[in-house]
Every structure is written in structure tokens, then in C-alpha cells.
Design a protein around this motif. Structure first.
Motif, PDB file in Angstrom:
ATOM      1  N   LYS A 110     -13.359   5.841  -0.751  1.00 12.79           N
ATOM      2  CA  LYS A 110     -13.816   4.480  -1.068  1.00 12.79           C
ATOM      3  C   LYS A 110     -12.725   3.631  -1.697  1.00 12.79           C
ATOM      4  N   ASP A 111     -12.010   4.193  -2.650  1.00 12.59           N
ATOM      5  CA  ASP A 111     -10.990   3.431  -3.359  1.00 12.59           C
ATOM      6  C   ASP A 111      -9.902   2.951  -2.418  1.00 12.59           C
ATOM      7  N   PHE A 112      -9.504   3.852  -1.534  1.00 19.04           N
ATOM      8  CA  PHE A 112      -8.440   3.470  -0.621  1.00 19.04           C
ATOM      9  C   PHE A 112      -8.914   2.393   0.346  1.00 19.04           C
ATOM     10  N   HIS A 113     -10.105   2.551   0.817  1.00 15.37           N
ATOM     11  CA  HIS A 113     -10.686   1.596   1.749  1.00 15.37           C
ATOM     12  C   HIS A 113     -10.744   0.208   1.112  1.00 15.37           C
ATOM     13  N   MET A 114     -11.168   0.187  -0.126  1.00 13.77           N
ATOM     14  CA  MET A 114     -11.258  -1.041  -0.908  1.00 13.77           C
ATOM     15  C   MET A 114      -9.875  -1.680  -1.047  1.00 13.77           C
ATOM     16  N   ALA A 115      -8.905  -0.881  -1.443  1.00 13.60           N
ATOM     17  CA  ALA A 115      -7.543  -1.381  -1.651  1.00 13.60           C
ATOM     18  C   ALA A 115      -6.984  -1.938  -0.341  1.00 13.60           C
TER      19      ALA A 115
ATOM     20  N   LEU B 208       0.809  -1.218   0.000  1.00 13.05           N
ATOM     21  CA  LEU B 208       0.000   0.000   0.000  1.00 13.05           C
ATOM     22  C   LEU B 208       0.843   1.270   0.000  1.00 13.05           C
ATOM     23  N   GLY B 209       2.075   1.152   0.467  1.00 10.87           N
ATOM     24  CA  GLY B 209       2.908   2.331   0.571  1.00 10.87           C
ATOM     25  C   GLY B 209       2.503   3.179   1.752  1.00 10.87           C
ATOM     26  N   ALA B 210       3.248   4.222   1.981  1.00 10.47           N
ATOM     27  CA  ALA B 210       2.986   5.062   3.144  1.00 10.47           C
ATOM     28  C   ALA B 210       2.265   6.340   2.738  1.00 10.47           C
ATOM     29  N   LYS B 211       1.425   6.788   3.630  1.00 13.86           N
ATOM     30  CA  LYS B 211       0.792   8.094   3.454  1.00 13.86           C
ATOM     31  C   LYS B 211       0.939   8.824   4.777  1.00 13.86           C
ATOM     32  N   TYR B 212       1.807   9.808   4.759  1.00 11.21           N
ATOM     33  CA  TYR B 212       2.049  10.517   6.013  1.00 11.21           C
ATOM     34  C   TYR B 212       1.132  11.715   6.153  1.00 11.21           C
ATOM     35  N   VAL B 213       0.610  11.834   7.342  1.00 12.04           N
ATOM     36  CA  VAL B 213      -0.178  13.013   7.675  1.00 12.04           C
ATOM     37  C   VAL B 213       0.402  13.603   8.945  1.00 12.04           C
TER      38      VAL B 213
END
Ligand code: ZN
Length: 93
Positions: free
Chosen positions: A66-71, A45-50
Motif C-alpha cells: 500500500k505504501d509504495f502504491h501510494m507513493a 522513487l528510486g530504483a527497485k530491481y527484481v
């Protein structure tokens, strides 16, 4: 107020992992297998920094489209199948 960079994907993976594992009641649920599943999913999934501070909740809902949740669910399921088939430890008797 303290602010720091947090990998939101990692947080979500750990939140969802139990939910996904519940669909496979016969699979090993030890910490090692859980960590294996998480590692596989996180690599995919890789990283997503917040920036985490009081604004964390906003950042979370923003990223939870939605797309991210699905993935996330698809990748976790995939990871779980792999680890279930090939646990990195001996089967417990
Ligand atoms: Zn295990």
C-alpha cells in the motif's frame, strides 16, 4: 529460461502514467511530456530491481504494498503538475 534484472519501479511508472494523466484531460499527452513525468517520478522513487523470469508476477505483488502504491501515485501526480505547468516544448497551436 532467461532471467534478468528489471527495475520494477520503472515498469509500474509506465503502467500508471496513463491512469494519472487521465485526471488532467487538458494536459499535453505527447511522448516528451510523458517521458518528463516518468523521469521525474523515477528520480524521486528510486530504483527497485527484481529478477525477472517466470517469477516476475510474484515479485510484482510483493513490491506493490500500500505504501509504495501510494507513493507512486502521489509522485506521479506531482510530476504531472510540474510538467503541465512547464512543458519542455512550445505549446501546440
Ligand atoms: Zn507535450
Amino acid at each position: 529460461m532467461e532471467a534478468k534484472a528489471v527495475n520494477i519501479v520503472e515498469k509500474l511508472v509506465w503502467e500508471k502514467i496513463e491512469e494519472v494523466m487521465a485526471y488532467k484531460p487538458d494536459m499535453c499527452k505527447c511522448d516528451k511530456c510523458k517521458a518528463d513525468i516518468a523521469a521525474y517520478a523515477l528520480n524521486r522513487l528510486g530504483a527497485k530491481y527484481v529478477v525477472s523470469s517466470e517469477g516476475e508476477l510474484y515479485a510484482r505483488t510483493e513490491i506493490l504494498d500500500k505504501d509504495f502504491h501510494m507513493a507512486l501515485l502521489v509522485t506521479l501526480t506531482e510530476a504531472m503538475e510540474l510538467v503541465a505547468k512547464n512543458p519542455k516544448h512550445d505549446k501546440e497551436s
